[in-house]
Design a protein around this motif. Structure first.
Motif, PDB file in Angstrom:
ATOM      1  N   ALA A  12       0.777  -1.307   0.011  1.00 27.00           N
ATOM      2  CA  ALA A  12       0.001   0.022   0.037  1.00 27.00           C
ATOM      3  C   ALA A  12       1.017   1.287   0.033  1.00 27.00           C
ATOM      4  N   LEU A  13       0.556   2.234  -0.808  1.00 29.22           N
ATOM      5  CA  LEU A  13       1.245   3.678  -0.651  1.00 29.22           C
ATOM      6  C   LEU A  13       0.300   4.890  -0.939  1.00 29.22           C
ATOM      7  N   THR A  14       0.725   5.768  -0.467  1.00 28.51           N
ATOM      8  CA  THR A  14      -0.132   7.033  -0.825  1.00 28.51           C
ATOM      9  C   THR A  14       0.735   7.896  -1.844  1.00 28.51           C
ATOM     10  N   THR A  15      -0.150   8.387  -2.791  1.00 27.98           N
ATOM     11  CA  THR A  15       0.802   9.362  -3.758  1.00 27.98           C
ATOM     12  C   THR A  15       0.926  10.613  -3.250  1.00 27.98           C
ATOM     13  N   LYS A  16       1.720  11.550  -3.992  1.00 30.62           N
ATOM     14  CA  LYS A  16       2.017  12.822  -3.580  1.00 30.62           C
ATOM     15  C   LYS A  16       0.643  13.529  -3.561  1.00 30.62           C
ATOM     16  N   CYS A  17      -0.302  13.119  -4.451  1.00 31.93           N
ATOM     17  CA  CYS A  17      -1.528  13.975  -4.426  1.00 31.93           C
ATOM     18  C   CYS A  17      -2.626  13.346  -3.349  1.00 31.93           C
ATOM     19  N   GLY A  18      -2.284  12.421  -2.659  1.00 29.70           N
ATOM     20  CA  GLY A  18      -2.934  11.809  -1.280  1.00 29.70           C
ATOM     21  C   GLY A  18      -3.622  10.727  -1.705  1.00 29.70           C
ATOM     22  N   ARG A  19      -3.775  10.148  -2.997  1.00 27.09           N
ATOM     23  CA  ARG A  19      -4.703   8.970  -3.278  1.00 27.09           C
ATOM     24  C   ARG A  19      -4.066   7.866  -2.491  1.00 27.09           C
ATOM     25  N   GLN A  20      -4.557   6.990  -1.874  1.00 30.83           N
ATOM     26  CA  GLN A  20      -4.090   5.809  -1.538  1.00 30.83           C
ATOM     27  C   GLN A  20      -4.181   4.533  -2.488  1.00 30.83           C
ATOM     28  N   ILE A  21      -3.038   3.756  -2.713  1.00 32.62           N
ATOM     29  CA  ILE A  21      -3.294   2.612  -3.543  1.00 32.62           C
ATOM     30  C   ILE A  21      -2.718   1.299  -2.948  1.00 32.62           C
ATOM     31  N   ALA A  22      -3.575   0.252  -3.025  1.00 34.39           N
ATOM     32  CA  ALA A  22      -3.302  -0.760  -2.392  1.00 34.39           C
ATOM     33  C   ALA A  22      -3.353  -1.993  -3.129  1.00 34.39           C
ATOM     34  N   VAL A  23      -2.410  -2.829  -3.370  1.00 34.98           N
ATOM     35  CA  VAL A  23      -2.313  -3.795  -4.132  1.00 34.98           C
ATOM     36  C   VAL A  23      -2.401  -5.287  -3.267  1.00 34.98           C
ATOM     37  N   GLY A  24      -3.067  -6.149  -3.568  1.00 32.53           N
ATOM     38  CA  GLY A  24      -3.363  -7.182  -2.925  1.00 32.53           C
ATOM     39  C   GLY A  24      -3.661  -8.460  -3.693  1.00 32.53           C
ATOM     40  N   ARG A  25      -4.247  -9.582  -3.395  1.00 33.28           N
ATOM     41  CA  ARG A  25      -4.785 -10.573  -4.207  1.00 33.28           C
ATOM     42  C   ARG A  25      -6.023 -11.159  -3.443  1.00 33.28           C
ATOM     43  N   MET A  26      -6.744 -11.733  -4.334  1.00 28.85           N
ATOM     44  CA  MET A  26      -7.923 -12.380  -4.115  1.00 28.85           C
ATOM     45  C   MET A  26      -7.874 -13.689  -4.461  1.00 28.85           C
ATOM     46  N   GLN A  27      -8.166 -14.701  -3.754  1.00 28.12           N
ATOM     47  CA  GLN A  27      -8.432 -16.213  -4.019  1.00 28.12           C
ATOM     48  C   GLN A  27      -9.795 -16.865  -3.892  1.00 28.12           C
ATOM     49  N   SER A  54      -9.404  -5.896 -10.880  1.00 30.74           N
ATOM     50  CA  SER A  54      -9.210  -7.418 -10.583  1.00 30.74           C
ATOM     51  C   SER A  54      -8.353  -7.917 -11.767  1.00 30.74           C
ATOM     52  N   LEU A  55      -7.362  -8.209 -11.544  1.00 29.63           N
ATOM     53  CA  LEU A  55      -6.348  -8.486 -12.799  1.00 29.63           C
ATOM     54  C   LEU A  55      -5.907 -10.064 -12.768  1.00 29.63           C
ATOM     55  N   THR A  56      -5.696 -10.703 -13.953  1.00 32.43           N
ATOM     56  CA  THR A  56      -5.450 -12.278 -13.915  1.00 32.43           C
ATOM     57  C   THR A  56      -3.701 -11.867 -13.517  1.00 32.43           C
ATOM     58  N   PRO A  57      -3.131 -12.822 -13.396  1.00 36.27           N
ATOM     59  CA  PRO A  57      -1.686 -12.950 -13.321  1.00 36.27           C
ATOM     60  C   PRO A  57      -0.947 -12.207 -14.446  1.00 36.27           C
ATOM     61  N   THR A  58      -1.239 -12.617 -15.574  1.00 36.51           N
ATOM     62  CA  THR A  58      -0.586 -12.011 -16.813  1.00 36.51           C
ATOM     63  C   THR A  58      -0.813 -10.668 -16.686  1.00 36.51           C
ATOM     64  N   GLU A  59      -2.062 -10.138 -16.600  1.00 40.07           N
ATOM     65  CA  GLU A  59      -2.504  -8.704 -16.465  1.00 40.07           C
ATOM     66  C   GLU A  59      -1.582  -8.024 -15.939  1.00 40.07           C
ATOM     67  N   ALA A  60      -1.631  -8.508 -14.482  1.00 34.49           N
ATOM     68  CA  ALA A  60      -0.782  -7.749 -13.249  1.00 34.49           C
ATOM     69  C   ALA A  60       0.554  -7.702 -14.077  1.00 34.49           C
ATOM     70  N   ASN A  61       1.388  -8.656 -14.475  1.00 30.68           N
ATOM     71  CA  ASN A  61       2.643  -8.427 -14.865  1.00 30.68           C
ATOM     72  C   ASN A  61       2.877  -7.687 -15.877  1.00 30.68           C
ATOM     73  N   ASP A  62       2.004  -7.601 -16.923  1.00 30.50           N
ATOM     74  CA  ASP A  62       1.931  -6.632 -18.018  1.00 30.50           C
ATOM     75  C   ASP A  62       1.954  -5.044 -17.693  1.00 30.50           C
ATOM     76  N   LEU A  63       0.888  -5.120 -16.657  1.00 27.40           N
ATOM     77  CA  LEU A  63       0.821  -3.479 -15.923  1.00 27.40           C
ATOM     78  C   LEU A  63       2.016  -3.197 -15.375  1.00 27.40           C
ATOM     79  N   ALA A  64       2.579  -4.352 -14.595  1.00 24.48           N
ATOM     80  CA  ALA A  64       3.806  -3.788 -13.838  1.00 24.48           C
ATOM     81  C   ALA A  64       5.091  -3.628 -14.749  1.00 24.48           C
ATOM     82  N   ARG A  65       5.236  -4.251 -15.738  1.00 25.80           N
ATOM     83  CA  ARG A  65       6.363  -4.041 -16.759  1.00 25.80           C
ATOM     84  C   ARG A  65       5.917  -2.609 -17.492  1.00 25.80           C
ATOM     85  N   ALA A  66       4.660  -2.098 -17.814  1.00 24.82           N
ATOM     86  CA  ALA A  66       4.259  -0.929 -18.228  1.00 24.82           C
ATOM     87  C   ALA A  66       4.866   0.308 -17.388  1.00 24.82           C
ATOM     88  N   LEU A  67       4.361   0.323 -16.002  1.00 27.39           N
ATOM     89  CA  LEU A  67       4.831   1.121 -15.025  1.00 27.39           C
ATOM     90  C   LEU A  67       6.251   1.216 -14.852  1.00 27.39           C
TER      91      LEU A  67
END
Length: 85
Positions: A12-27, A54-67
């Protein structure tokens, strides 16, 4: 349903503009277990614009690479090679 956030299961992190972003998983338990990476983006300072993904593992990895690629361009002027050479 199990959702996790916070290291080592998530982050979890908070951006400079104050938005909170949480990354987790759901099973989900089913005949065939289903797993997704979750991303929650909290509202802006005025309380608007919340999002949940809600991202598949492949979608999450693609997003991570793009970021990472976009961050590298801003920080280093080019995309850095990652991983073993």
């Amino acid at each position: 349903m199990l959702e996790r956030s916070g290291s080592p299961e998530g982050a979890a992190l908070t951006t400079k503009c104050g938005r909170q972003i949480a990354v987790g998983r759901m099973q989900l338990s089913a005949p065939t277990p289903i797993g997704r990476v979750t991303l929650r983006v909290g509202p802006d300072g005025s309380g608007r614009g919340e999002a949940w993904l809600s991202l598949t593992p492949t979608e999450a990895n693609d997003l991570a690479r793009a970021l990472l690629a976009q961050g590298d361009v801003l920080a280093f002027g080019a995309v850095r090679r990652r991983g073993p050479r």
